[in-house]
Design a protein around this motif. Sequence first.
Motif, PDB file in Angstrom:
ATOM      1  N   TYR A  54       0.824  -1.220   0.000  1.00  0.00           N
ATOM      2  CA  TYR A  54       0.000   0.000   0.000  1.00  0.00           C
ATOM      3  C   TYR A  54       0.855   1.264   0.000  1.00  0.00           C
ATOM      4  O   TYR A  54       0.556   2.216  -0.718  1.00  0.00           O
ATOM      5  N   THR A  55       1.907   1.302   0.825  1.00  0.00           N
ATOM      6  CA  THR A  55       2.680   2.555   0.935  1.00  0.00           C
ATOM      7  C   THR A  55       3.293   2.916  -0.410  1.00  0.00           C
ATOM      8  O   THR A  55       3.186   4.055  -0.878  1.00  0.00           O
ATOM      9  N   GLY A  56       3.943   1.928  -1.051  1.00  0.00           N
ATOM     10  CA  GLY A  56       4.576   2.194  -2.340  1.00  0.00           C
ATOM     11  C   GLY A  56       3.548   2.571  -3.397  1.00  0.00           C
ATOM     12  O   GLY A  56       3.730   3.537  -4.153  1.00  0.00           O
ATOM     13  N   ASN A 255       8.266  -1.621   4.683  1.00  0.00           N
ATOM     14  CA  ASN A 255       7.653  -2.209   5.867  1.00  0.00           C
ATOM     15  C   ASN A 255       8.728  -2.933   6.703  1.00  0.00           C
ATOM     16  O   ASN A 255       9.829  -2.435   6.877  1.00  0.00           O
ATOM     17  N   ALA A 256       8.407  -4.131   7.200  1.00  0.00           N
ATOM     18  CA  ALA A 256       9.307  -4.831   8.126  1.00  0.00           C
ATOM     19  C   ALA A 256      10.668  -5.151   7.497  1.00  0.00           C
ATOM     20  O   ALA A 256      11.673  -5.278   8.215  1.00  0.00           O
ATOM     21  N   GLY A 388       8.774   5.691   4.784  1.00  0.00           N
ATOM     22  CA  GLY A 388       7.605   5.612   5.665  1.00  0.00           C
ATOM     23  C   GLY A 388       7.462   4.197   6.159  1.00  0.00           C
ATOM     24  O   GLY A 388       7.366   3.265   5.358  1.00  0.00           O
ATOM     25  N   LEU A 389       7.501   4.016   7.468  1.00  0.00           N
ATOM     26  CA  LEU A 389       7.352   2.680   8.040  1.00  0.00           C
ATOM     27  C   LEU A 389       6.994   2.790   9.522  1.00  0.00           C
ATOM     28  O   LEU A 389       6.784   3.896  10.020  1.00  0.00           O
ATOM     29  N   GLY A 402       0.291   7.929   4.340  1.00  0.00           N
ATOM     30  CA  GLY A 402       1.724   7.849   4.068  1.00  0.00           C
ATOM     31  C   GLY A 402       2.023   8.159   2.616  1.00  0.00           C
ATOM     32  O   GLY A 402       2.986   8.871   2.298  1.00  0.00           O
ATOM     33  N   GLY A 403       1.207   7.635   1.719  1.00  0.00           N
ATOM     34  CA  GLY A 403       1.405   7.896   0.290  1.00  0.00           C
ATOM     35  C   GLY A 403       1.297   9.384  -0.012  1.00  0.00           C
ATOM     36  O   GLY A 403       2.065   9.938  -0.810  1.00  0.00           O
ATOM     37  N   ARG A 404       0.336  10.029   0.660  1.00  0.00           N
ATOM     38  CA  ARG A 404       0.148  11.480   0.447  1.00  0.00           C
ATOM     39  C   ARG A 404       1.378  12.245   0.945  1.00  0.00           C
ATOM     40  O   ARG A 404       1.884  13.155   0.278  1.00  0.00           O
ATOM     41  N   ILE A 405       1.871  11.838   2.113  1.00  0.00           N
ATOM     42  CA  ILE A 405       3.065  12.497   2.679  1.00  0.00           C
ATOM     43  C   ILE A 405       4.263  12.301   1.742  1.00  0.00           C
ATOM     44  O   ILE A 405       4.961  13.257   1.370  1.00  0.00           O
TER      45      ILE A 405
END
Length: 480
Positions: A54-56, A255-256, A388-389, A402-405
């Motif tokens: 999701y973040t990417g 992520n992790a 972002g993690l 996070g994507g917006r940031i």
Amino acid sequence: MSTIPDDPTISFPPDEGRSWWLREALDRPEFMGDDAPALRDDTTADVVILGGGYTGLWTAYQLKRLDPGVDVVVLEQDICGGGPSGRNGGFVSSFWNELSHLSHAVGDAAALRMCQAGEESVQAIGAFCDEHDVDAWFRADGDLGVAASEVQVGAWGDLVIAAERLGLADDFEVLSDDGIRNLVDSPVFRGGVASRYGATVQPARLVRGLRRVAMELGVRIHEGTPVTRFANGSPVVAVTPSGTIRAGAGVIALNAWASHWKQFRRLITVRGSYIALTAPAPELLKEIGWTNGAGLSDYRAALHYVRTTPDGRIAFGVGGMQPNLARSIGPRFAYDEAAIRVAIADLHRMFPSFAGVPIQSAWGGPIDVAGSHLPFFGTLDGGTVHYGLGYTGNGVGPAHLGGRILANRALGRHDEVLGLAIVDAEPMRFPPEPIRSPGALIANHAIRHKDELEDRGEQPNPIVDFVARLPRRLGYNLGP
Ligand SMILES: Cc1cc2nc3c(=O)[nH]c(=O)nc-3n(C[C@H](O)[C@H](O)[C@H](O)COP(=O)(O)OP(=O)(O)OC[C@H]3O[C@@H](n4cnc5c(N)ncnc54)[C@H](O)[C@@H]3O)c2cc1C
């Protein structure tokens, strides 16, 4: 120390590699989507994104929404959604459960801004699904926090007091034993709180839908493309086994797996979370009154998170598990028989009428635990690489934020979300090795043992209790 149920009557399928969610999604052409072949050449881009969860993908999507001309490449070692974004419980939340902690840490106004920005993301995910015809089973039916043992009663007190102080009393309704059991009947429930915030999704349909839309917007996605070396600089250089990308900016959305990187090693610690999914039993769900799409979770330190599916299954999750020293992300994070046994035994304790319903699938995934229990976003020295993690098991909604940031950061744009308390704050550090991994394992065993005893109405002995509380005593927002 911990009691792993080895009841031979508990049976469950072997490791199927992918989560049931992802297999369900990939069976449909709209979620399988077009091929995204591995990178085969050296190339350039404006922004290279590491990680196709999701973040990417939200970062890629929002980059294209902000500037359709920007050239974006996503590199994913597996397939998009092969990691936790396609394996999670599907709870789409903001930061409301952290309201009280946030208010103490950053003040009421900043805490409210965080929760509201997170809430905007929950709504935006629903709007995205509508706009792009992504049938991700998005349902905004709110969220239930339940006491599933006597010691958990009143665990919602700080949240409710903070909400009252901030004029949000109507958004959180405290429920009696009967009140909660009228919504979802379990013999172990002892009251709770119903929040009007929160949604659920089929998580893999969401990440695969996002992949499709990102590709339609012109994002270049390369699956089966692990980044083996990375250089922060101008340009940013991402090296993969069969090609290298040079880009103006980089986004680390791992992520992790970021715990394998020196820069992030002390900022997150890795836990496992595991889900057991029943076969459909809509008539049993009706009997216990659970007919809406609200997810529920209890107040253990290693929490249970439980939701239903439209065809009448229960997906029962147990968080905060640590299958080994967790120095690297091995296969036991994706499937761990002992952890799955725990999840199934706890499911049967919470919903005894489901004891005869077959477990159709079970799987797990790694969680990037931050000391503050909140994600963090920032930029590495040099100014071209953003990260972002630290979602700590609550990334489905927050990764949109996070994507917006990250998209705004990568383009050098201004957006009010760049002023949130989770941006550019110095994350809490975990101790260095060799103390960290064994220390975390011992504390994790104590936390789980305390939870298990309390579930059975027993008291942990003072040593277990002391060790379980140690992370919080040391200043982390973790554990009891
Ligand atoms: C079992 C489970 C249940 C959960 N339940 C919930 C829930 O109900 N609600 C909630 O909000 N959150 C939940 N979470 C957490 C949530 O899934 C995550 O916070 C979220 O998916 C994070 O998204 P991401 O894109 O940052 O990470 P990921 O989805 O993990 O994406 C990172 C990607 O990076 C890739 N990658 C790693 N290393 C490399 C490399 N070297 N090169 C290229 N690619 C690489 C990985 O393959 C992975 O696909 C759960 C997690 C698990 C495991």
